[in-house]
Design a protein around this motif. Structure first.
Motif, PDB file in Angstrom:
ATOM      1  N   ASP A 128     -17.470   2.835  28.460  1.00  9.11           N
ATOM      2  CA  ASP A 128     -17.666   2.041  29.670  1.00  9.11           C
ATOM      3  C   ASP A 128     -17.684   2.974  30.890  1.00  9.11           C
ATOM      4  OD1 ASP A 128     -17.023  -1.112  30.582  1.00  9.11           O
ATOM      5  OD2 ASP A 128     -16.669   0.419  32.098  1.00  9.11           O
ATOM      6  N   GLN A 129     -18.629   2.734  31.806  1.00  3.96           N
ATOM      7  CA  GLN A 129     -18.796   3.630  32.963  1.00  3.96           C
ATOM      8  C   GLN A 129     -18.273   3.039  34.271  1.00  3.96           C
ATOM      9  OE1 GLN A 129     -22.981   4.585  33.017  1.00  3.96           O
ATOM     10  NE2 GLN A 129     -22.808   5.925  31.223  1.00  3.96           N
ATOM     11  N   ASN A 130     -17.644   1.890  34.175  1.00  2.04           N
ATOM     12  CA  ASN A 130     -17.278   1.155  35.376  1.00  2.04           C
ATOM     13  C   ASN A 130     -16.325   1.950  36.276  1.00  2.04           C
ATOM     14  OD1 ASN A 130     -17.395  -1.126  36.956  1.00  2.04           O
ATOM     15  ND2 ASN A 130     -16.131  -2.398  35.620  1.00  2.04           N
TER      16      ASN A 130
ATOM     17  N   LEU B 131     -34.029 -25.894  29.221  1.00  2.00           N
ATOM     18  CA  LEU B 131     -34.165 -24.475  28.897  1.00  2.00           C
ATOM     19  C   LEU B 131     -33.061 -24.147  27.902  1.00  2.00           C
ATOM     20  CD1 LEU B 131     -35.404 -21.693  29.219  1.00  2.00           C
ATOM     21  CD2 LEU B 131     -34.053 -21.377  31.301  1.00  2.00           C
ATOM     22  N   ALA B 132     -33.451 -23.794  26.692  1.00  2.00           N
ATOM     23  CA  ALA B 132     -32.486 -23.633  25.610  1.00  2.00           C
ATOM     24  C   ALA B 132     -31.913 -22.225  25.570  1.00  2.00           C
ATOM     25  CB  ALA B 132     -33.169 -23.949  24.272  1.00  2.00           C
ATOM     26  N   ASN B 133     -30.636 -22.151  25.317  1.00  2.00           N
ATOM     27  CA  ASN B 133     -29.935 -20.892  25.046  1.00  2.00           C
ATOM     28  C   ASN B 133     -30.269 -19.785  26.046  1.00  2.00           C
ATOM     29  OD1 ASN B 133     -28.259 -19.042  23.844  1.00  2.00           O
ATOM     30  ND2 ASN B 133     -29.678 -18.527  22.180  1.00  2.00           N
ATOM     31  N   VAL B 134     -29.992 -20.070  27.288  1.00  2.00           N
ATOM     32  CA  VAL B 134     -30.181 -19.078  28.348  1.00  2.00           C
ATOM     33  C   VAL B 134     -28.815 -18.555  28.766  1.00  2.00           C
ATOM     34  CG1 VAL B 134     -30.203 -20.883  30.135  1.00  2.00           C
ATOM     35  CG2 VAL B 134     -31.224 -18.647  30.608  1.00  2.00           C
ATOM     36  N   GLY B 135     -28.767 -17.303  29.141  1.00  2.00           N
ATOM     37  CA  GLY B 135     -27.515 -16.712  29.588  1.00  2.00           C
ATOM     38  C   GLY B 135     -27.732 -15.316  30.117  1.00  2.00           C
ATOM     39  N   PRO B 136     -26.686 -14.714  30.640  1.00  2.00           N
ATOM     40  CA  PRO B 136     -26.823 -13.355  31.170  1.00  2.00           C
ATOM     41  C   PRO B 136     -26.983 -12.339  30.046  1.00  2.00           C
ATOM     42  CG  PRO B 136     -24.699 -14.335  31.791  1.00  2.00           C
ATOM     43  CD  PRO B 136     -25.339 -15.251  30.810  1.00  2.00           C
ATOM     44  N   LEU B 137     -27.914 -11.451  30.227  1.00  2.00           N
ATOM     45  CA  LEU B 137     -28.131 -10.346  29.295  1.00  2.00           C
ATOM     46  C   LEU B 137     -28.345  -9.074  30.101  1.00  2.00           C
ATOM     47  CD1 LEU B 137     -30.719 -11.981  26.831  1.00  2.00           C
ATOM     48  CD2 LEU B 137     -28.336 -11.415  26.298  1.00  2.00           C
ATOM     49  N   VAL B 138     -27.855  -7.971  29.580  1.00  2.00           N
ATOM     50  CA  VAL B 138     -28.171  -6.676  30.199  1.00  2.00           C
ATOM     51  C   VAL B 138     -29.566  -6.242  29.778  1.00  2.00           C
ATOM     52  CG1 VAL B 138     -27.512  -4.245  30.328  1.00  2.00           C
ATOM     53  CG2 VAL B 138     -25.761  -6.024  30.369  1.00  2.00           C
ATOM     54  N   LYS B 151     -25.819  -2.243  21.783  1.00  2.00           N
ATOM     55  CA  LYS B 151     -26.545  -2.571  23.019  1.00  2.00           C
ATOM     56  C   LYS B 151     -25.529  -2.984  24.078  1.00  2.00           C
ATOM     57  CE  LYS B 151     -31.182  -2.902  22.205  1.00  2.00           C
ATOM     58  NZ  LYS B 151     -32.293  -2.710  23.131  1.00  2.00           N
ATOM     59  N   PRO B 152     -25.795  -2.612  25.324  1.00  2.00           N
ATOM     60  CA  PRO B 152     -24.869  -3.055  26.368  1.00  2.00           C
ATOM     61  C   PRO B 152     -24.940  -4.570  26.554  1.00  2.00           C
ATOM     62  CG  PRO B 152     -26.804  -2.007  27.336  1.00  2.00           C
ATOM     63  CD  PRO B 152     -26.912  -1.819  25.844  1.00  2.00           C
ATOM     64  N   LEU B 171     -26.628  -9.985  38.098  1.00  2.00           N
ATOM     65  CA  LEU B 171     -26.520  -8.566  37.738  1.00  2.00           C
ATOM     66  C   LEU B 171     -25.332  -8.377  36.804  1.00  2.00           C
ATOM     67  CD1 LEU B 171     -27.344  -7.055  41.214  1.00  2.00           C
ATOM     68  CD2 LEU B 171     -28.649  -6.687  39.121  1.00  2.00           C
ATOM     69  N   PRO B 172     -25.572  -8.481  35.495  1.00  2.00           N
ATOM     70  CA  PRO B 172     -24.447  -8.437  34.555  1.00  2.00           C
ATOM     71  C   PRO B 172     -23.891  -7.052  34.304  1.00  2.00           C
ATOM     72  CG  PRO B 172     -26.512  -8.734  33.375  1.00  2.00           C
ATOM     73  CD  PRO B 172     -26.845  -8.779  34.836  1.00  2.00           C
ATOM     74  N   ASP B 173     -24.573  -6.021  34.776  1.00  2.00           N
ATOM     75  CA  ASP B 173     -24.135  -4.658  34.449  1.00  2.00           C
ATOM     76  C   ASP B 173     -23.703  -3.871  35.665  1.00  2.00           C
ATOM     77  OD1 ASP B 173     -26.683  -4.651  35.433  1.00  2.00           O
ATOM     78  OD2 ASP B 173     -27.442  -3.129  34.051  1.00  2.00           O
ATOM     79  N   ARG B 174     -23.546  -4.556  36.794  1.00  2.00           N
ATOM     80  CA  ARG B 174     -23.033  -3.832  37.952  1.00  2.00           C
ATOM     81  C   ARG B 174     -22.454  -4.816  38.958  1.00  2.00           C
ATOM     82  NH1 ARG B 174     -28.991  -2.501  40.528  1.00  2.00           N
ATOM     83  NH2 ARG B 174     -29.776  -3.169  38.531  1.00  2.00           N
TER      84      ARG B 174
END
Lengths: 483, 464
Positions: A128-130, B131-138, B151-152, B171-174
């Motif tokens: 993790d880079q957080n 809209l089926a099965n939607v969610g946050p993804l990186v 995968k992140p 923004l799920p990764d920051r």
């Protein structure tokens, strides 16, 4: 203070013991996260160690954890333990403080380097880079290389120079692997103990970090962290980067480059050859000629907006606010329709409620200035503030919504009520206890007119005159802006 | 996590406990950006507006994580059997499920919860899509990649506050200081609302990250109306005190910070007056709204849509929300009521837009921090990941299931564990589709959803 002088007051404050730990707050176990906020307020309002309280709060806005995330949003323990860590290190050395931040379980939880495993080449998983990113960007060196006065260094083409890139983030992320709970990787959750190292999860790779430093392969976890934190501590950016932020938190939003340079020099060397001496740093921030220059009071570019938490604490201190059980169970005053957009312990993200370089549009931005606290100053929060003041001065802070069994927090105005028939004396007193002597002649005249409009023979005249005076002082720009 | 029932914001008297509508249940307070003082330069497709080119987006937040498995349900055959066997104590009897007949859909026969009669009607009328099965993804991720950890994935999956924050930021990764509807406001306000003094994004549900742009600061209205500075005419019974309040809050000052503060206070007072007058000038709506917290918020959205000309807005973005969706052990008792509240509020809001002649100009959509596990825990279900969402409006190409219908069975192709769904459509695609309809250009879609290029469908098609 006047009798001892400011430097002596600072020294006395350095020597003043904490009123106790937040960890020992009586309701910690029975009133989960709420009690952490109450402990914050209790110490901030009542502590004799006001300088430490103020600096610790400033540090909490730089080394941010937020009680909005996971366990931190539920439990008191991570929050009180983290506040204790900041307060205990406020007058020590920055290197020790940085170590405390890096190994605090609350930070590990918030920025996810707690139980952060080494990379796995088989699956392709990376650490993790957080925390790796934020310990550089927000806690020590920032994004751009700085000169000793905090201005950006430029390359030959006139462009700013990044302090690190993705490779350094990746290297730093491998440094902060293998840290987890003090006793065991999966717990118990010892929020009050520094995270420990677990060699089986520590990355044994070579780690390239900032400044061209390379931590050799197979360096242990503790040694990797030591090298990394030493590197950040000794980086030329850290003094001006942290110094400028402390000036902005404590004194003024737009210090001159020379002021930042003097503060950074104190960080670099306390006069006895010690780097990172927090006392020297704080003394330099507060005693700088620029900070002490009376002419600055007339400078239109000088000062800072007092953030809502500091406005509330000023009121609570001036009037010994508490509820009928003697408690300061503030919670829930950020209702955006009524209140202030700033709830203690709950900044929206690691970027705090506001960024140090935020500049609102209009004349402040046009003048090339920043005003961080304006990031939470908008139509809703200014309306909320005015209404909050109207309520809190007359009926107190009503916490029943969140603490159904608790009576409101009210101020005590005994000394002011004795002056209700003497508006000038009343305003002199408020100027002293609430306004830091910054009540302008114009605002004084405005408030005086409003006081005089309530005849001394009117029903509840004394109370209404005092409440009018206090509320108008708190709504005035003279109070809202610290100069 | 639930939002308390008191919503009477009309009581402005000093010391009233009811004033604190307490929409603060999560740590969602976020407020960033700058006010829209200077009109921005019109750019891209957003510049193409016409006199009757009005559009509004309404986000309906469901705090706590909606149980998608008891919302849209396989209603017959093997599909129902798998559903029923995964959650025997929670499954809705097949006979009670409201059948829907999506066009062009090859999956199992589906139905809506019996608590969603209004949305079912709108669906069958082609005004509602799922809209089926939607969610946050990186980035796109398969079950195998999830299980291997190669995968992140979004930070702090399955955590309420973190996941709602991600739904808001996009923004799920920051970490982000802005939300995607706020950024949509950033890129459209200047072009469409150049003369409006009121922000393009408006919350009826407290401060939200989703409406905060890099420049846009959300305007806030309570369900009961505009929140005003209460002491402007009288402070503690004194008119002179009220006059002093106004003078102190609005006077011009030499110090730039004092001046900045009084400038914002002045705008707050002036906009409150403007919006309040505009609201008062609206003809009463004949559409009845449910007497629920969400119904009250939806009614205020309808009324604010009615003010669009007075406040000079061709584009408006609204946020409303309801709580109580965190049905760990109360699914049977509480989920139907939450769905009814949602159903009633959205149905009424759609009807009100039809009454005002703007049904084709307003798109309503739902958002929740996560779906829930298919697997039951006796009386409820635990935190999941992907979920199903509803999009309602005259512009919606309805009576369709968008995205990819998941396997409603434990161990299915999308099972992240215990029947939590690995999303097959990214929030980025959901948001970008809405942004495109709203007037964002391709480049602006990528500003709204910065990770959009990692996914293949910038237009899911539910808005044409």
């Amino acid at each position: 203070m006047a009798s001892t002088g400011f430097p002596a007051w600072i020294d006395a404050q350095f020597a003043t013991a904490r009123p106790g730990t937040h960890w020992a707050f009586p309701q910690r176990a029975t009133e989960p996260v709420f009690s952490a906020a109450e402990s914050f307020w209790t110490q901030a309002v009542r502590g004799a160690d006001q300088l430490r309280q103020r600096v610790a709060f400033a540090l909490s806005e730089i080394f941010v954890v937020s009680a909005t995330s996971g366990e931190l949003s539920v439990l008191a323990e991570p929050n009180v333990a983290y506040m204790d860590m900041l307060a205990n290190n406020a007058f020590g050395n920055f290197r020790t403080l940085l170590e405390g931040v890096a190994r605090a379980p609350a930070m590990g939880w918030f920025l996810s380097h707690l139980a952060n495993e080494k990379e796995d080449p088989v699956t392709g998983r990376i650490p993790d880079q957080n925390f790796a990113r934020e310990v550089m960007q927000l806690f020590t060196i920032g994004l751009w290389e700085l000169n000793a006065d905090g201005s950006r260094r430029l390359d030959g083409g006139g462009q700013p120079i990044p302090t690190y890139g993705q490779a350094e983030i990746a290297g730093m992320s491998r440094v902060f692997t293998g840290l987890s709970w003090a006793q065991n990787w999966w717990g118990p959750y010892d929020w009050n103990l520094p995270m420990n190292y677990y060699p089986q999860y520590v990355s044994g790779s070579e780690k390239r970090i900032v400044g061209g430093v390379v931590i050799p392969a197979n360096t242990s976890g503790p040694e990797s962290v030591r090298i990394a934190l030493d590197t950040l501590f000794n980086h030329p950016n850290t003094g001006p980067f942290i110094g400028e932020q402390l000036i902005k938190r404590l004194v003024t939003s737009n210090p001159s480059r020379a002021y930042v340079g003097r503060v950074a020099a104190a960080f670099a060397n306390n006069g006895a050859g010690v780097r990172g001496d927090m006392r020297a740093l704080i003394r330099a921030v507060l005693m700088d000629p620029e900070a002490r220059d009376p002419a600055k009071l007339q400078d239109p570019n000088w000062g800072k907006l007092r953030e809502p938490i500091l406005r509330i604490s000023a009121w609570a201190r001036a009037f010994n606010a508490q509820n009928s059980a003697g408690r300061l169970s503030f919670w829930g005053y950020d209702d955006p329709f009524d209140n202030l957009a700033q709830l203690a312990l709950r900044p929206p993200s690691v970027f705090n409620w506001f960024r140090p370089d935020y500049s609102p549009p209009g004349s402040i931005r046009a003048s090339g200035l920043v005003a961080p606290e304006f990031q939470i100053t908008h139509e809703s929060s200014t309306t909320g503030y005015a209404n909050f003041v109207g309520d809190v001065v007359s009926t107190g802070f009503d916490v029943r919504f969140f603490h159904p069994d608790n009576p409101p927090i009210v101020g005590t105005y005994t000394a002011e009520l004795a002056l209700a028939d003497q508006p000038d004396a009343l305003l002199d007193r408020l100027d002293l206890v609430l306004m830091a002597g910054q009540l302008s002649a114009g605002t004084r005249a405005t408030i005086r007119t409003a006081i005089d409009a309530i005849p001394t023979t009117a029903t509840d005249a004394s109370q209404r005159r005092v409440q009018t005076a206090v509320a108008l002082c708190m709504m005035s720009p003279d109070f809202v802006v610290q100069k | 996590m639930s939002i308390p029932p008191e919503f009477d914001s009309s009581d402005r008297s000093h010391g009233s406990a009811t004033r604190r509508e307490a929409l603060k249940t999560l740590g969602l307070a976020a407020s960033v950006g700058v006010p829209l003082l200077a009109p921005m330069i019109a750019t891209g497709s957003a510049a193409a507006q016409t006199a009757d080119d009005y559009k509004a987006i309404v986000c309906v937040g469901q705090y706590g994580g909606n149980d998608q498995s008891n919302s849209v349900i396989p209603r017959s055959g093997a599909g129902y059997s798998s559903y029923q066997s995964a959650r025997p104590t929670l499954a809705i009897p097949a006979a009670n499920i409201l059948p829907v007949t999506p066009t062009g859909f090859t999956g199992p026969e589906l139905g809506f919860s019996p608590s969603l009669p209004g949305l079912r009607t709108l669906f069958e009328q082609g005004r509602c899509a799922v809209l089926a099965n939607v969610g946050p993804l990186v980035e796109p991720i398969t079950r195998a990649q999830w299980q291997a950890g190669t995968k992140p994935v979004p930070r702090q999956l399955f955590s309420h506050s973190d996941q709602f924050t991600i739904w808001e930021s996009g923004l799920p990764d920051r970490t982000s200081q802005s939300g995607w509807l706020g950024r949509l406001g950033d890129v459209t306000a200047g072009a469409f609302n150049p003369n409006s003094q009121v922000s393009i994004t408006m919350s009826i549900a407290g401060t939200t990250l989703i409406l905060a742009g890099e420049q846009t600061i959300q305007y806030q209205v309570s369900p009961g109306g505009v929140v005003r500075v209460q002491d402007l005419t009288s402070l503690y019974g004194s008119a002179a005190g009220g006059a002093a309040v106004r003078q102190l809050l609005t006077q011009s000052r030499a110090n730039l910070f004092e001046s900045g503060f009084t400038t914002i206070c002045s705008r707050a007072i002036s906009n409150a007056g403007l919006v309040e007058s505009a609201l008062a000038a609206q003809p009463a709506l004949t559409t009845a709204f449910p007497g629920t917290p969400l119904g009250a918020q939806a009614r205020m959205v309808a009324r604010m849509i009615g003010t669009r000309n007075q406040v000079a807005q061709k584009r408006q973005v609204f946020f409303i929300s309801s709580g109580g969706w965190d049905t760990h052990n109360t699914l049977i008792e509480e989920h139907p009521g939450r769905l009814q509240e949602l159903d009633g509020a959205i149905s009424a809001l759609y009807a009100a837009t039809a009454e005002m002649g703007v049904a084709n100009n307003v798109t309503i959509f739902t958002a929740s921090e996560f779906g829930r596990c298919l697997q039951h825990n006796g009386r409820g279900s635990d935190h999941g990941w992907g979920g199903h969402h509803f999009i309602v409006g005259g512009a919606v190409q309805g009576r369709r299931i968008y995205g990819s219908w998941p396997t409603v069975a434990l161990g299915g192709a999308e099972d992240a564990g215990n029947g939590a769904l690995i999303p097959t459509t990214a929030l980025d695609e959901y948001g970008a589709t809405l942004a495109r309809w709203f007037g964002a250009s391709t480049a602006q879609q990528n500003t709204v959803m910065p990770n959009l290029s990692r996914f293949s469908r910038p237009n899911l098609g539910f808005l044409g």
